[in-house]
Design a protein around this motif. Structure first.
Motif, PDB file in Angstrom:
ATOM      1  N   GLY A 143     -13.056  -3.957   9.257  1.00 48.76           N
ATOM      2  CA  GLY A 143     -12.964  -3.588  10.657  1.00 48.76           C
ATOM      3  C   GLY A 143     -11.559  -3.464  11.195  1.00 48.76           C
ATOM      4  O   GLY A 143     -11.379  -3.193  12.385  1.00 48.76           O
ATOM      5  N   GLU A 144     -10.535  -3.645  10.349  1.00 50.95           N
ATOM      6  CA  GLU A 144      -9.148  -3.539  10.794  1.00 50.95           C
ATOM      7  C   GLU A 144      -8.443  -2.396  10.073  1.00 50.95           C
ATOM      8  O   GLU A 144      -8.605  -2.222   8.867  1.00 50.95           O
ATOM      9  N   ASP A 145      -7.643  -1.627  10.815  1.00 51.82           N
ATOM     10  CA  ASP A 145      -6.875  -0.542  10.209  1.00 51.82           C
ATOM     11  C   ASP A 145      -5.814  -1.137   9.272  1.00 51.82           C
ATOM     12  O   ASP A 145      -5.070  -2.042   9.662  1.00 51.82           O
ATOM     13  N   ILE A 146      -5.753  -0.599   8.037  1.00 56.10           N
ATOM     14  CA  ILE A 146      -4.779  -1.134   7.093  1.00 56.10           C
ATOM     15  C   ILE A 146      -3.794  -0.066   6.616  1.00 56.10           C
ATOM     16  O   ILE A 146      -2.661  -0.384   6.259  1.00 56.10           O
ATOM     17  N   LEU A 147      -4.220   1.209   6.608  1.00 54.92           N
ATOM     18  CA  LEU A 147      -3.332   2.297   6.210  1.00 54.92           C
ATOM     19  C   LEU A 147      -3.569   3.491   7.118  1.00 54.92           C
ATOM     20  O   LEU A 147      -4.707   3.920   7.303  1.00 54.92           O
ATOM     21  N   ILE A 148      -2.484   4.029   7.697  1.00 61.22           N
ATOM     22  CA  ILE A 148      -2.586   5.149   8.625  1.00 61.22           C
ATOM     23  C   ILE A 148      -1.712   6.291   8.121  1.00 61.22           C
ATOM     24  O   ILE A 148      -0.553   6.077   7.753  1.00 61.22           O
ATOM     25  N   LEU A 149      -2.276   7.496   8.114  1.00 61.82           N
ATOM     26  CA  LEU A 149      -1.527   8.662   7.657  1.00 61.82           C
ATOM     27  C   LEU A 149      -0.850   9.351   8.836  1.00 61.82           C
ATOM     28  O   LEU A 149      -1.505   9.752   9.799  1.00 61.82           O
ATOM     29  N   ASP A 150       0.477   9.464   8.769  1.00 66.21           N
ATOM     30  CA  ASP A 150       1.241  10.247   9.743  1.00 66.21           C
ATOM     31  C   ASP A 150       1.482  11.606   9.096  1.00 66.21           C
ATOM     32  O   ASP A 150       2.414  11.782   8.315  1.00 66.21           O
ATOM     33  N   MET A 151       0.615  12.575   9.417  1.00 61.20           N
ATOM     34  CA  MET A 151       0.635  13.850   8.730  1.00 61.20           C
ATOM     35  C   MET A 151       1.913  14.639   9.024  1.00 61.20           C
ATOM     36  O   MET A 151       2.457  15.299   8.145  1.00 61.20           O
ATOM     37  N   TRP A 156       2.437   7.526   4.701  1.00 69.09           N
ATOM     38  CA  TRP A 156       1.426   6.516   5.021  1.00 69.09           C
ATOM     39  C   TRP A 156       2.121   5.285   5.593  1.00 69.09           C
ATOM     40  O   TRP A 156       3.231   4.942   5.181  1.00 69.09           O
ATOM     41  N   ILE A 157       1.436   4.637   6.532  1.00 73.75           N
ATOM     42  CA  ILE A 157       1.993   3.438   7.170  1.00 73.75           C
ATOM     43  C   ILE A 157       1.010   2.284   6.957  1.00 73.75           C
ATOM     44  O   ILE A 157      -0.162   2.366   7.355  1.00 73.75           O
ATOM     45  N   ALA A 158       1.489   1.221   6.331  1.00 72.13           N
ATOM     46  CA  ALA A 158       0.662   0.035   6.112  1.00 72.13           C
ATOM     47  C   ALA A 158       0.795  -0.905   7.299  1.00 72.13           C
ATOM     48  O   ALA A 158       1.899  -1.121   7.812  1.00 72.13           O
ATOM     49  N   THR A 159      -0.321  -1.463   7.737  1.00 73.14           N
ATOM     50  CA  THR A 159      -0.298  -2.401   8.864  1.00 73.14           C
ATOM     51  C   THR A 159      -0.391  -3.854   8.398  1.00 73.14           C
ATOM     52  O   THR A 159      -0.314  -4.761   9.213  1.00 73.14           O
ATOM     53  N   LYS A 160      -0.566  -4.042   7.082  1.00 76.15           N
ATOM     54  CA  LYS A 160      -0.660  -5.387   6.511  1.00 76.15           C
ATOM     55  C   LYS A 160       0.316  -5.493   5.342  1.00 76.15           C
ATOM     56  O   LYS A 160       0.467  -4.552   4.564  1.00 76.15           O
ATOM     57  N   PRO A 161       0.970  -6.624   5.175  1.00 75.13           N
ATOM     58  CA  PRO A 161       1.912  -6.774   4.055  1.00 75.13           C
ATOM     59  C   PRO A 161       1.241  -6.614   2.691  1.00 75.13           C
ATOM     60  O   PRO A 161       1.877  -6.194   1.727  1.00 75.13           O
ATOM     61  N   GLU A 162      -0.061  -6.935   2.626  1.00 78.69           N
ATOM     62  CA  GLU A 162      -0.789  -6.797   1.364  1.00 78.69           C
ATOM     63  C   GLU A 162      -0.907  -5.344   0.910  1.00 78.69           C
ATOM     64  O   GLU A 162      -1.221  -5.076  -0.252  1.00 78.69           O
ATOM     65  N   LEU A 163      -0.662  -4.384   1.827  1.00 80.98           N
ATOM     66  CA  LEU A 163      -0.813  -2.966   1.498  1.00 80.98           C
ATOM     67  C   LEU A 163       0.524  -2.244   1.348  1.00 80.98           C
ATOM     68  O   LEU A 163       0.554  -1.018   1.201  1.00 80.98           O
ATOM     69  N   LEU A 164       1.641  -2.973   1.375  1.00 81.11           N
ATOM     70  CA  LEU A 164       2.951  -2.340   1.229  1.00 81.11           C
ATOM     71  C   LEU A 164       3.098  -1.665  -0.133  1.00 81.11           C
ATOM     72  O   LEU A 164       3.743  -0.621  -0.260  1.00 81.11           O
ATOM     73  N   GLU A 165       2.459  -2.242  -1.147  1.00 77.82           N
ATOM     74  CA  GLU A 165       2.512  -1.650  -2.486  1.00 77.82           C
ATOM     75  C   GLU A 165       1.875  -0.265  -2.479  1.00 77.82           C
ATOM     76  O   GLU A 165       2.425   0.692  -3.046  1.00 77.82           O
ATOM     77  N   SER A 166       0.719  -0.142  -1.813  1.00 79.26           N
ATOM     78  CA  SER A 166       0.045   1.156  -1.719  1.00 79.26           C
ATOM     79  C   SER A 166       0.866   2.127  -0.891  1.00 79.26           C
ATOM     80  O   SER A 166       0.962   3.321  -1.206  1.00 79.26           O
ATOM     81  N   GLN A 167       1.485   1.643   0.170  1.00 76.75           N
ATOM     82  CA  GLN A 167       2.317   2.498   1.019  1.00 76.75           C
ATOM     83  C   GLN A 167       3.450   3.121   0.211  1.00 76.75           C
ATOM     84  O   GLN A 167       3.676   4.337   0.260  1.00 76.75           O
ATOM     85  N   HIS A 168       4.179   2.300  -0.535  1.00 79.97           N
ATOM     86  CA  HIS A 168       5.300   2.805  -1.329  1.00 79.97           C
ATOM     87  C   HIS A 168       4.807   3.768  -2.409  1.00 79.97           C
ATOM     88  O   HIS A 168       5.418   4.813  -2.655  1.00 79.97           O
ATOM     89  N   LYS A 169       3.694   3.420  -3.034  1.00 79.43           N
ATOM     90  CA  LYS A 169       3.143   4.243  -4.118  1.00 79.43           C
ATOM     91  C   LYS A 169       2.796   5.637  -3.629  1.00 79.43           C
ATOM     92  O   LYS A 169       3.172   6.643  -4.228  1.00 79.43           O
ATOM     93  N   TRP A 170       2.084   5.713  -2.513  1.00 82.05           N
ATOM     94  CA  TRP A 170       1.639   7.009  -2.008  1.00 82.05           C
ATOM     95  C   TRP A 170       2.794   7.803  -1.397  1.00 82.05           C
ATOM     96  O   TRP A 170       2.829   9.020  -1.503  1.00 82.05           O
TER      97      TRP A 170
END
Length: 364
Positions: A143-151, A156-170
């Motif tokens: 129910g919480e936004d974790i990754l947002i695409l700024d087209m 991509w923008i991660a809203t949680k530190p746990e998703l910074l790896e995915s942010q950098h990867k993408w």
């Protein structure tokens, strides 16, 4: 009837649909999927497509088929006979990604079994006046936004530190970002325009609302409620002397009815409104495609309540209190006389009964 788990699932599902609300000149297409674990009697994967807020397509892990949910969407078969087959294959792939991503996120957030939900939303908006196109993407978990695409910025923008790896990867995968831009700003608008053409007679219809004033209790705010209108491009507000009110009001979200029409409401706090000022207030509803505003004045005579008729109730209660006082008085006299040694016959006083009615590329 939905269980509490199923109800929560649909509440989360509907929450995503409130994102990216179109402006009065915007059309939108949204691809939404929900993947979940251990929700009883609910598919592990559900995907839907919306055009201007109307569901046009459905797929789930039980049926394993992409199907139209509007009769006019059957017309796509004439132009593209393989469309539904391709959509089925696409959603089957997303279903697999959804399951993998839930397991990945459970590891990232140090979670074990139980109910977990991931939701993915992407799509496009098209301004039919200016021709401007905008793509968007959003991933939510629990129910919480974790990754947002700024087209526009292609990132991509991660809203949680746990998703910074995915942010950098993408963000370091330029090929993936270019693919997303092509899909959301070129392919999506074409599909959107085609769908708008298929459903032209339906999507361009105009249904005026039923506008009502509602109040739960004498101390509750007065709710101006509009329902049954279409399209969902509308605004509702309270005004005083013709000026929009921004304070002492509470606006609800735009909600969709079962018949694909919409409803919305706005509350007015009466505790700050003097009785003599009631005639200065009115609720205004504006619907896209309708030139004239729909207005209802703040008038106690038109407010619908569920707390009954106050004058009648007060009279009834007064009568009960009066009878009770008489009963107590008579009883007191009888006791007093009995103490004086007088012989009294037993007097039975019987009171009559009184009734008061109160699309992800790979692993996250």
């Amino acid at each position: 009837m939905f269980t509490s788990c199923q109800t929560a699932m649909w509440e989360l599902f509907v929450l995503l649909l409130s994102c990216h609300v179109a402006s009065p000149v915007m059309h939108s297409m949204k691809y939404v999927y929900t993947a979940s674990t251990e929700v009883p009697n609910f598919p592990d994967f559900v995907a839907v497509v919306f055009v201007d807020g109307i569901q046009t397509e459905h797929y789930d892990s039980n049926t394993k088929r992409a199907v139209p949910t509007q009769v006019w969407m059957n017309q796509v078969t004439a132009d593209d006979p393989e469309y539904w087959k391709r959509q089925t294959l696409y959603w089957e792939g997303q279903e697999q990604y959804g399951r993998v991503n839930i397991e990945t996120l459970k590891e990232r957030f140090n979670q074990t079994g139980g109910i977990h939900v991931i939701q993915v939303l992407n799509g496009c908006e098209w301004d039919d006046e200016t021709g401007d196109v905008n793509g968007f993407g959003l991933i939510s978990y629990e129910g919480e936004d974790i990754l947002i695409l700024d087209m526009k910025a292609q990132r991509w923008i991660a809203t949680k530190p746990e998703l910074l790896e995915s942010q950098h990867k993408w963000n370091n995968d330029t090929g993936w970002l270019e693919f997303m831009e092509h899909r959301l700003t070129q392919e999506c608008p074409v599909r959107l325009k085609n769908s708008l053409n298929y459903g032209k007679s339906y999507l361009q219809k105009i249904d005026r609302p039923l506008l009502s004033l509602l109040q739960k209790t004498p101390l509750s705010p007065v709710t101006c409620h509009a329902t049954g209108f279409y399209p969902g491009k509308a605004v509702i507000f309270w005004s005083r002397d013709g000026e929009d009110l921004h304070e002492d009001v509470d606006r609800s979200q735009l909600l969709q009815n079962h018949d694909n029409t919409f409803q919305m409401s706005v509350d007015l706090d009466l505790s700050l409104v003097k009785p003599d000022d009631w005639p200065r207030y009115e609720c205004v509803f504006q619907l896209s495609g309708v030139e004239d505003d729909i207005v209802i004045k703040l008038d106690p005579a038109v407010i619908k309540t569920n707390w009954g008729n106050v004058p009648t109730l007060l009279v009834t209660l007064s009568a009960v209190v009066t009878l009770a006082i008489v009963f107590i008085a008579v009883t007191g006299i009888l006791v007093y006389k009995k103490k004086k040694g007088e012989r009294l016959k037993l007097i039975a006083i019987v009171l009559p009964p009184v009734t008061c009615t109160v699309p992800v590329k790979d692993k996250i």
